[in-house]
Design an enzyme around this catalytic site. Structure first.
Site, PDB file in Angstrom:
ATOM      1  N   HIS A 157       0.876  -1.098  -0.211  1.00 52.34           N
ATOM      2  CA  HIS A 157      -0.383  -0.072  -0.114  1.00 52.34           C
ATOM      3  C   HIS A 157       0.439   1.249   0.215  1.00 52.34           C
ATOM      4  CE1 HIS A 157      -4.381  -1.991   0.635  1.00 52.34           C
ATOM      5  NE2 HIS A 157      -3.345  -2.910   1.174  1.00 52.34           N
ATOM      6  N   ASP A 170       2.981   2.075  -3.080  1.00 52.59           N
ATOM      7  CA  ASP A 170       2.871   2.476  -4.775  1.00 52.59           C
ATOM      8  C   ASP A 170       2.121   3.698  -4.798  1.00 52.59           C
ATOM      9  OD1 ASP A 170       0.624   0.483  -4.720  1.00 52.59           O
ATOM     10  OD2 ASP A 170       1.304  -0.247  -6.248  1.00 52.59           O
ATOM     11  N   GLY A 226      -8.361 -14.734  -7.299  1.00 55.52           N
ATOM     12  CA  GLY A 226      -8.150 -14.276  -6.011  1.00 55.52           C
ATOM     13  C   GLY A 226      -7.237 -14.239  -4.880  1.00 55.52           C
ATOM     14  N   GLU A 261      -6.195  -1.097 -16.387  1.00 54.84           N
ATOM     15  CA  GLU A 261      -6.917  -1.515 -15.442  1.00 54.84           C
ATOM     16  C   GLU A 261      -7.603  -0.580 -14.518  1.00 54.84           C
ATOM     17  OE1 GLU A 261      -5.480  -4.589 -13.299  1.00 54.84           O
ATOM     18  OE2 GLU A 261      -6.652  -4.299 -11.494  1.00 54.84           O
ATOM     19  N   ASP A 275       2.224  -3.938  -9.916  1.00 54.33           N
ATOM     20  CA  ASP A 275       1.421  -5.465 -10.436  1.00 54.33           C
ATOM     21  C   ASP A 275       1.733  -5.723 -11.662  1.00 54.33           C
ATOM     22  OD1 ASP A 275       0.377  -5.751  -8.161  1.00 54.33           O
ATOM     23  OD2 ASP A 275      -1.704  -5.590  -8.487  1.00 54.33           O
TER      24      ASP A 275
HETATM   25  C1  GLA Z   1      -2.950  -4.296  -5.494  1.00 52.31           C
HETATM   26  C2  GLA Z   1      -2.523  -3.522  -6.504  1.00 52.31           C
HETATM   27  C3  GLA Z   1      -1.051  -2.679  -6.157  1.00 52.31           C
HETATM   28  C4  GLA Z   1      -0.965  -2.338  -3.966  1.00 52.31           C
HETATM   29  C5  GLA Z   1      -1.359  -3.228  -3.900  1.00 52.31           C
HETATM   30  C6  GLA Z   1      -1.007  -3.222  -2.192  1.00 52.31           C
HETATM   31  O1  GLA Z   1      -1.886  -5.766  -5.293  1.00 52.31           O
HETATM   32  O2  GLA Z   1      -3.123  -3.508  -7.857  1.00 52.31           O
HETATM   33  O3  GLA Z   1      -1.221  -1.439  -7.313  1.00 52.31           O
HETATM   34  O4  GLA Z   1      -1.388  -0.557  -4.195  1.00 52.31           O
HETATM   35  O5  GLA Z   1      -2.039  -4.014  -3.927  1.00 52.31           O
HETATM   36  O6  GLA Z   1      -0.057  -2.464  -1.598  1.00 52.31           O
END
Ligand code: GLA
Length: 385
Positions: free
Chosen positions: A42, A44, A127, A165, A177
């Site tokens: 959390h 990014d 998931g 996305e 990601d």
């Molecule tokens: C999800 C989001 C990422 C990141 C994580 C938490 O995976 O896709 O961008 O914010 O949550 O680190």
């Protein structure tokens, strides 16, 4: 029917599906990996640091150009097909909307998708918080640009797939990601500065394994709570006079945090300290100091649980069970939270004990063993020979 696992099995499945759906053989093979984040959760969407690896679970795609303008995509994993004109795109449901979002983002950025047939299959669990959707987006994005003969920078691809996305599917995620699916490096974790997208490959030390354990709790609440955390952290930054929490050092936080309401103070505390932990983890990895890496992971979990409040009782339980196994350096939840998986750093010799003991303990407590994936770090998206 059980789904195939591993690159060779996926390839056989996709080759069969391609010939059944479209006839003949593909001309291009592509692999695009899922990911697990070692630390930097959390952060990014706060311009901060992350340290993910690409994993040995992937989407495999096979493609062949065709006449006309239409894109046809068949998912052998879901036994479902989609077909669209990338220049005239309505929305669709589920995975089809991701495919269309990829076409949309590429088209808008000046990479018009070619007419093509694509078959794909995935062994990234859905998931579980291992980024099956980013693997799909980056795999499709790479395949479309390759078939079109367009050269695209990997970081640019990651940005466009994040845009697919955010701007098409409508999920406001950060860039971690897609970035790791595009730029992962075998046997390295990637330290990414999400502010300017600079990055550094950090060698994974020998002798340890990355072990992922899935709670079997499908991530709930993700969209609403994720959005709430985004707003809370943006507001906390604003109240501290910073553009983003990235700009607030731990010392500055201590000096200024009193001005924040309690909830925002806890949210901001997580992000500020997590950024610091990522950098300390990288230094410890470089020094071969696995005890410190483990401490950082454990502390990250505590912070996500107590300050950021994105954990889940089953994640907390699984983390505790992992830490009880001798040879485990550290364990934490990974990904967005509210379910999904944990990541542990485990001495190679202790992996069988981990699998046995954690499976038993978790099955006793919940009635179901956790799927466990032992992985090394792999390369990001690439053509297969
Ligand atoms: C999800 C989001 C990422 C990141 C994580 C938490 O995976 O896709 O961008 O914010 O949550 O680190």
């Amino acid at each position: 029917m059980t789904s195939p696992v591993g690159i060779e099995a996926l390839r056989e499945q996709v080759a069969r599906a391609f010939s059944q759906q479209f006839g003949g053989a593909p001309t291009l093979w592509v692999r695009s990996p899922g990911r697990v984040n070692l630390i930097g959760e959390h952060t990014d969407y706060n311009d901060g640091f992350v340290l993910p690896i690409a994993i040995e679970r992937q989407v495999t795609l096979a493609a062949r150009p065709r006449d006309g303008v239409r894109v046809r995509v068949y998912s052998a994993t879901l036994s479902a097909r989609d077909e669209f004109d990338p220049h005239d795109l309505p929305h669709a449901q589920g995975w089809r909307d991701y495919a269309r979002g990829v076409a949309w983002a590429l088209r808008e950025a000046g990479y018009p998708p070619p007419a093509v047939d694509i078959a794909l299959a995935s062994d990234v669990p859905l998931g579980a918080g291992l980024s099956s959707s980013a693997a799909l987006e980056v795999g499709l994005g790479w395949t479309l640009t390759q078939v079109a003969g367009q050269s695209i920078d990997r970081a640019r691809l990651a940005q466009l797939m994040q845009r697919a996305e955010n701007g098409w599917v409508g999920v406001a995620t950060g860039i971690m990601d897609q970035f790791i699916a595009a730029l992962g490096q075998a046997d390295h974790a990637l330290l990414v500065d999400t502010r300017d997208l600079s990055y550094e490959a950090v060698p994974m030390p020998p002798g340890v394994s990355i072990v992922i354990a899935d709670t079997n709790v499908k991530r709930g609440l993700v969209d609403s709570e994720y959005g709430a955390r985004r707003r809370e952290t943006a507001e906390a930054a604003h109240l501290m006079g910073a553009q983003s929490l990235r700009d607030v050092s731990a010392a500055e936080f201590d000096a200024r945090a009193a001005a924040l309401p309690d909830l925002l103070r806890r949210r901001a505390h997580h992000v500020v300290t997590e950024n610091d932990r990522v950098l300390r983890t990288v230094a410890a990895l470089e020094a071969g100091d696995l005890a410190t890496v483990g401490e950082m992971m454990n502390e990250s979990h505590r912070s996500l649980r107590d300050d950021y409040q994105v954990s889940h009782p089953n994640l907390d339980m699984l983390v505790e069970m992992a830490r009880r196994v001798p040879g485990v350096y550290g364990a934490r939840m990974t990904g967005g939270g509210f379910g999904g998986a944990t990541v542990s750093l485990v001495a190679n010799a202790a992996v069988p004990d981990f699998e046995g003991e954690v499976s038993r303990a978790y099955a006793d407590a919940t009635g179901q063993p956790p799927p466990i994936y032992v992985t090394r770090a792999t390369d990001g998206v690439n053509a297969l020979a």
